[in-house]
Design a protein around this motif. Structure first.
Motif, PDB file in Angstrom:
ATOM      1  N   SER A  21      37.083  20.852  78.118  1.00 40.47           N
ATOM      2  CA  SER A  21      37.529  20.471  76.780  1.00 40.47           C
ATOM      3  C   SER A  21      36.927  21.394  75.720  1.00 40.47           C
ATOM      4  O   SER A  21      37.632  21.857  74.816  1.00 40.47           O
ATOM      5  CB  SER A  21      37.136  19.023  76.506  1.00 40.47           C
ATOM      6  OG  SER A  21      37.480  18.659  75.198  1.00 40.47           O
ATOM      7  N   THR A  60      38.506  24.850  75.973  1.00 40.09           N
ATOM      8  CA  THR A  60      39.851  24.836  75.412  1.00 40.09           C
ATOM      9  C   THR A  60      39.801  24.896  73.894  1.00 40.09           C
ATOM     10  O   THR A  60      40.546  25.655  73.258  1.00 40.09           O
ATOM     11  CB  THR A  60      40.600  23.569  75.861  1.00 40.09           C
ATOM     12  OG1 THR A  60      40.637  23.529  77.287  1.00 40.09           O
ATOM     13  CG2 THR A  60      42.011  23.533  75.322  1.00 40.09           C
ATOM     14  N   GLN A  61      38.916  24.108  73.300  1.00 41.16           N
ATOM     15  CA  GLN A  61      38.791  24.096  71.851  1.00 41.16           C
ATOM     16  C   GLN A  61      38.327  25.457  71.330  1.00 41.16           C
ATOM     17  O   GLN A  61      38.867  25.980  70.350  1.00 41.16           O
ATOM     18  CB  GLN A  61      37.807  23.000  71.415  1.00 41.16           C
ATOM     19  CG  GLN A  61      37.713  22.840  69.926  1.00 41.16           C
ATOM     20  CD  GLN A  61      39.036  22.430  69.299  1.00 41.16           C
ATOM     21  OE1 GLN A  61      39.810  21.700  69.880  1.00 41.16           O
ATOM     22  NE2 GLN A  61      39.295  22.925  68.098  1.00 41.16           N
ATOM     23  N   GLU A  62      37.338  26.045  71.990  1.00 41.65           N
ATOM     24  CA  GLU A  62      36.850  27.352  71.569  1.00 41.65           C
ATOM     25  C   GLU A  62      37.933  28.414  71.703  1.00 41.65           C
ATOM     26  O   GLU A  62      38.063  29.300  70.860  1.00 41.65           O
ATOM     27  CB  GLU A  62      35.618  27.745  72.383  1.00 41.65           C
ATOM     28  CG  GLU A  62      34.387  26.946  72.042  1.00 41.65           C
ATOM     29  CD  GLU A  62      33.191  27.289  72.905  1.00 41.65           C
ATOM     30  OE1 GLU A  62      33.244  28.303  73.646  1.00 41.65           O
ATOM     31  OE2 GLU A  62      32.205  26.549  72.854  1.00 41.65           O
ATOM     32  N   ALA A  63      38.720  28.319  72.785  1.00 42.31           N
ATOM     33  CA  ALA A  63      39.796  29.293  72.988  1.00 42.31           C
ATOM     34  C   ALA A  63      40.851  29.156  71.901  1.00 42.31           C
ATOM     35  O   ALA A  63      41.375  30.160  71.404  1.00 42.31           O
ATOM     36  CB  ALA A  63      40.428  29.103  74.366  1.00 42.31           C
ATOM     37  N   LYS A  64      41.154  27.907  71.509  1.00 40.35           N
ATOM     38  CA  LYS A  64      42.139  27.698  70.450  1.00 40.35           C
ATOM     39  C   LYS A  64      41.673  28.328  69.145  1.00 40.35           C
ATOM     40  O   LYS A  64      42.490  28.782  68.346  1.00 40.35           O
ATOM     41  CB  LYS A  64      42.391  26.209  70.242  1.00 40.35           C
ATOM     42  CG  LYS A  64      43.230  25.568  71.318  1.00 40.35           C
ATOM     43  CD  LYS A  64      43.420  24.088  71.039  1.00 40.35           C
ATOM     44  CE  LYS A  64      44.222  23.412  72.136  1.00 40.35           C
ATOM     45  NZ  LYS A  64      44.363  21.965  71.884  1.00 40.35           N
ATOM     46  N   GLU A  65      40.383  28.349  68.920  1.00 41.80           N
ATOM     47  CA  GLU A  65      39.849  28.931  67.704  1.00 41.80           C
ATOM     48  C   GLU A  65      39.684  30.448  67.811  1.00 41.80           C
ATOM     49  O   GLU A  65      39.932  31.177  66.859  1.00 41.80           O
ATOM     50  CB  GLU A  65      38.497  28.287  67.373  1.00 41.80           C
ATOM     51  CG  GLU A  65      38.593  26.811  67.038  1.00 41.80           C
ATOM     52  CD  GLU A  65      37.251  26.119  66.959  1.00 41.80           C
ATOM     53  OE1 GLU A  65      36.212  26.792  67.147  1.00 41.80           O
ATOM     54  OE2 GLU A  65      37.229  24.900  66.726  1.00 41.80           O
ATOM     55  N   ILE A 114      41.112  32.752  70.075  1.00 44.96           N
ATOM     56  CA  ILE A 114      42.254  33.597  70.441  1.00 44.96           C
ATOM     57  C   ILE A 114      43.035  34.066  69.215  1.00 44.96           C
ATOM     58  O   ILE A 114      43.344  35.260  69.109  1.00 44.96           O
ATOM     59  CB  ILE A 114      43.156  32.899  71.484  1.00 44.96           C
ATOM     60  CG1 ILE A 114      42.424  32.870  72.827  1.00 44.96           C
ATOM     61  CG2 ILE A 114      44.501  33.577  71.608  1.00 44.96           C
ATOM     62  CD1 ILE A 114      43.141  32.131  73.916  1.00 44.96           C
ATOM     63  N   PRO A 115      43.363  33.180  68.265  1.00 46.71           N
ATOM     64  CA  PRO A 115      44.084  33.693  67.083  1.00 46.71           C
ATOM     65  C   PRO A 115      43.281  34.744  66.314  1.00 46.71           C
ATOM     66  O   PRO A 115      43.849  35.718  65.820  1.00 46.71           O
ATOM     67  CB  PRO A 115      44.310  32.440  66.224  1.00 46.71           C
ATOM     68  CG  PRO A 115      44.280  31.307  67.185  1.00 46.71           C
ATOM     69  CD  PRO A 115      43.301  31.712  68.242  1.00 46.71           C
TER      70      PRO A 115
END
Length: 120
Positions: free
Chosen positions: A62, A65-70, A72-73
């Motif tokens: 979890s 996933t949250q870190e990747a969402k932040e 990657i953009p």
């Protein structure tokens, strides 16, 4: 395959193996009951440990996933910026090379024409 299904199968297999080993070992009744009790206690502890590890894994996934969402953009924007800068930096060289290619093509055409003229 879901992780819960996998771990349920793992636990069921472990219990079946433990019971098989316990009943196939020649022991008196008291020792067998103590062994079974100890084995069941150990199995409960192991199941709690596995459950704790699965919970930790879920939390880690979890968080990742949250870190990747932040992240990657931000990384994509950085890459886009770098590509744009590279394109701007190479544009003068591109134009110069295109002019040189045109000049080379003209020189080749002139050379071909002079060779044809000399052969006549």
């Amino acid at each position: 395959m879901k992780a819960s299904t996998f771990f349920l199968g793992l636990v069921a297999g472990s219990v079946a193996a433990a019971v098989t080993v316990l009943y196939s070992t020649p022991q008196p009744g008291n020792e067998l009951r103590k062994t079974i009790k100890n084995a069941s206690t150990d199995m409960k502890d192991k199941i709690k440990d596995v459950k704790g590890c699965v919970d930790d894994l879920k939390d880690s996934i979890s968080n990742l996933t949250q870190e990747a969402k932040e992240a990657i953009p931000v990384a994509i924007e950085g890459i886009k910026g770098s590509v744009e800068k590279w394109q701007q930096a190479t544009e003068p060289n591109k134009e110069r090379m295109e002019k040189e290619i045109v000049a080379i093509q003209k020189a080749l055409e002139e050379l071909e024409q002079s060779l044809v003229a000399q052969q006549k």
